[in-house]
Write a protein that holds these residues in place. Structure first.
Motif, mmCIF file in Angstrom:
data_model
loop_
_atom_site.group_PDB
_atom_site.id
_atom_site.type_symbol
_atom_site.label_atom_id
_atom_site.label_comp_id
_atom_site.label_asym_id
_atom_site.label_seq_id
_atom_site.Cartn_x
_atom_site.Cartn_y
_atom_site.Cartn_z
ATOM 1 N N PRO A 71 0.818 -1.225 0.000
ATOM 2 C CA PRO A 71 0.000 0.000 0.000
ATOM 3 C C PRO A 71 0.850 1.273 0.000
ATOM 4 O O PRO A 71 0.478 2.262 -0.629
ATOM 5 N N LEU A 72 1.992 1.239 0.674
ATOM 6 C CA LEU A 72 2.873 2.406 0.647
ATOM 7 C C LEU A 72 3.387 2.662 -0.762
ATOM 8 O O LEU A 72 3.457 3.805 -1.214
ATOM 9 N N ALA A 73 3.753 1.597 -1.458
ATOM 10 C CA ALA A 73 4.235 1.750 -2.826
ATOM 11 C C ALA A 73 3.128 2.305 -3.728
ATOM 12 O O ALA A 73 3.388 3.139 -4.602
ATOM 13 N N LEU A 74 1.893 1.869 -3.520
ATOM 14 C CA LEU A 74 0.783 2.396 -4.316
ATOM 15 C C LEU A 74 0.526 3.871 -4.017
ATOM 16 O O LEU A 74 0.219 4.652 -4.923
ATOM 17 N N LEU A 75 0.674 4.271 -2.764
ATOM 18 C CA LEU A 75 0.515 5.681 -2.425
ATOM 19 C C LEU A 75 1.635 6.526 -3.030
ATOM 20 O O LEU A 75 1.396 7.639 -3.509
ATOM 21 N N VAL A 76 2.863 6.002 -3.017
ATOM 22 C CA VAL A 76 3.978 6.715 -3.648
ATOM 23 C C VAL A 76 3.705 6.850 -5.146
ATOM 24 O O VAL A 76 3.917 7.915 -5.735
ATOM 25 N N LEU A 77 3.203 5.806 -5.766
ATOM 26 C CA LEU A 77 2.865 5.856 -7.186
ATOM 27 C C LEU A 77 1.780 6.904 -7.447
ATOM 28 O O LEU A 77 1.860 7.666 -8.420
ATOM 29 N N ALA A 78 0.778 6.976 -6.587
ATOM 30 C CA ALA A 78 -0.289 7.963 -6.756
ATOM 31 C C ALA A 78 0.261 9.386 -6.668
ATOM 32 O O ALA A 78 -0.098 10.256 -7.471
ATOM 33 N N VAL A 79 1.150 9.625 -5.716
ATOM 34 C CA VAL A 79 1.729 10.960 -5.573
ATOM 35 C C VAL A 79 2.622 11.284 -6.773
ATOM 36 O O VAL A 79 2.619 12.409 -7.278
ATOM 37 N N LEU A 80 3.368 10.305 -7.266
ATOM 38 C CA LEU A 80 4.207 10.538 -8.445
ATOM 39 C C LEU A 80 3.361 10.843 -9.676
ATOM 40 O O LEU A 80 3.734 11.679 -10.502
ATOM 41 N N LEU A 81 2.219 10.190 -9.803
ATOM 42 C CA LEU A 81 1.327 10.490 -10.925
ATOM 43 C C LEU A 81 0.791 11.919 -10.836
ATOM 44 O O LEU A 81 0.653 12.602 -11.854
ATOM 45 N N ILE A 82 0.511 12.377 -9.632
ATOM 46 C CA ILE A 82 0.079 13.771 -9.459
ATOM 47 C C ILE A 82 1.211 14.714 -9.850
ATOM 48 O O ILE A 82 0.993 15.722 -10.524
ATOM 49 N N TYR A 83 2.447 14.389 -9.431
ATOM 50 C CA TYR A 83 3.601 15.202 -9.816
ATOM 51 C C TYR A 83 3.726 15.283 -11.329
ATOM 52 O O TYR A 83 3.899 16.362 -11.894
ATOM 53 N N PHE A 84 3.672 14.145 -12.001
ATOM 54 C CA PHE A 84 3.830 14.125 -13.453
ATOM 55 C C PHE A 84 2.692 14.876 -14.146
ATOM 56 O O PHE A 84 2.897 15.524 -15.166
#
Length: 96
Positions: A71-84
Motif C-alpha cells: 500500500p505504501l508503494a501504491l501511495l507513492v505511485l499515486a503521488v508521483l502520478l500527481i507530480y507528473f
C-alpha cells in the motif's frame, strides 16, 4: 524493521509534504478552494507516510497504523502520478 517500508514511508512523507506545501501556496495565491482540497488530501498521504515510518523505527508509535510495503508503494505511485500531471504542460492544440 522492514527497510523497504521505512524507505517508502520516508519517500511518501517527503513527496507528499512538498506537494501539499506547493498546493496550499497555490491555493492562497489563486484563491482556489479546489487546490486547497487537493493539498489537504495530499497532506493526509504525508501523515500516513510519517506514521508508517515512525512505526518502522519504533513499534510503539502508531501501533495499529502499521502499513505494509505494497500500500505504501501504491501511495507513492499515486503521488508521483500527481507530480507528473502537474509537470506536464497544457495540451497542445493541433495546427490547422
Amino acid at each position: 524493521m522492514d527497510a523497504v517500508a521505512l524507505f517508502l514511508g520516508v519517500v511518501l512523507t517527503g513527496l507528499s509534504a512538498t506537494l501539499a506545501a506547493v498546493g496550499s501556496a497555490a491555493a492562497v495565491r489563486y484563491r482556489d478552494g479546489r487546490l486547497a482540497l487537493v493539498a489537504a488530501g495530499v497532506a493526509v498521504f504525508a501523515v500516513v507516510g510519517a506514521l508508517a515510518a515512525a512505526h518502522e523505527l519504533s513499534p510503539r508509535y502508531g501501533g495499529d497504523l502499521d502499513v505494509d510495503p505494497l500500500p505504501l508503494a501504491l501511495l507513492v505511485l499515486a503521488v508521483l502520478l500527481i507530480y507528473f500531471a502537474l509537470l506536464r504542460g497544457p495540451p497542445r492544440r493541433p495546427t490547422p
